[in-house]
Motif scaffolding. Structure first.
Motif, PDB file in Angstrom:
ATOM      1  N   TYR A  22       0.946  -1.257  -0.046  1.00 37.69           N
ATOM      2  CA  TYR A  22       0.031  -0.037   0.079  1.00 37.69           C
ATOM      3  C   TYR A  22       0.879   1.260  -0.040  1.00 37.69           C
ATOM      4  N   MET A  25      -3.752   6.886  -1.464  1.00 37.95           N
ATOM      5  CA  MET A  25      -5.170   7.011  -1.944  1.00 37.95           C
ATOM      6  C   MET A  25      -5.347   8.151  -2.853  1.00 37.95           C
ATOM      7  N   LYS A  95     -10.859   7.860  -3.286  1.00 34.11           N
ATOM      8  CA  LYS A  95     -10.870   6.868  -2.348  1.00 34.11           C
ATOM      9  C   LYS A  95     -10.205   5.505  -2.962  1.00 34.11           C
ATOM     10  N   ASP A  96      -9.953   5.656  -4.174  1.00 37.29           N
ATOM     11  CA  ASP A  96      -9.209   4.486  -4.797  1.00 37.29           C
ATOM     12  C   ASP A  96      -7.889   4.315  -4.081  1.00 37.29           C
ATOM     13  N   LYS A  97      -7.194   3.264  -3.801  1.00 38.99           N
ATOM     14  CA  LYS A  97      -6.063   2.789  -3.346  1.00 38.99           C
ATOM     15  C   LYS A  97      -4.990   2.676  -4.391  1.00 38.99           C
ATOM     16  N   TYR A  99      -1.374   0.819  -4.843  1.00 38.88           N
ATOM     17  CA  TYR A  99      -0.370  -0.006  -4.341  1.00 38.88           C
ATOM     18  C   TYR A  99       0.911  -0.276  -5.442  1.00 38.88           C
TER      19      TYR A  99
END
Length: 105
Positions: A22, A25, A95-97, A99
């Motif tokens: 992670y 955002m 709000k998408d993450k 990585y």
């Protein structure tokens, strides 16, 4: 009841060649330029890094980070606490993450 894990994979451990870490955002998306603004919250990111952007509506979007911009300056890497923009290949949503993909070997 099912079979043991070793029956399906051939060994006791995972065969994954990459793992995701992670990074941050998505805070905003600019559709005309296809640019995402991302708040870096956890780990650093460098130019040329393979990454995934995931979200409930977005699904999974795989991309390579090119030309990161902070305050109208092109930077080669970003660290925790930075807010960065870069071009993405598809629509992403707030709000998408994000990585980053790293090799497990």
């Amino acid at each position: 009841r099912g079979k043991a894990f070793t029956h399906w994979s051939g060994e006791a451990n995972s065969k994954a060649t990459q793992k995701r870490i992670y990074v941050g955002m998505v805070t905003h998306y600019y559709p005309k330029q296809s640019v995402a603004e991302i708040a870096i919250q956890a780990d650093d990111l460098v130019e040329g890094q393979e990454c995934l952007i995931t979200g409930t509506t977005t699904g999974v979007l795989r991309c390579k980070v090119e030309k990161m911009i902070i305050d109208e300056n092109i930077v080669p890497s970003v660290k925790q606490g930075d807010c960065v923009t870069f071009v993405v290949p598809g629509r992403v949503r707030a709000k998408d993450k994000l990585y980053k993909l790293v090799s497990t070997k």
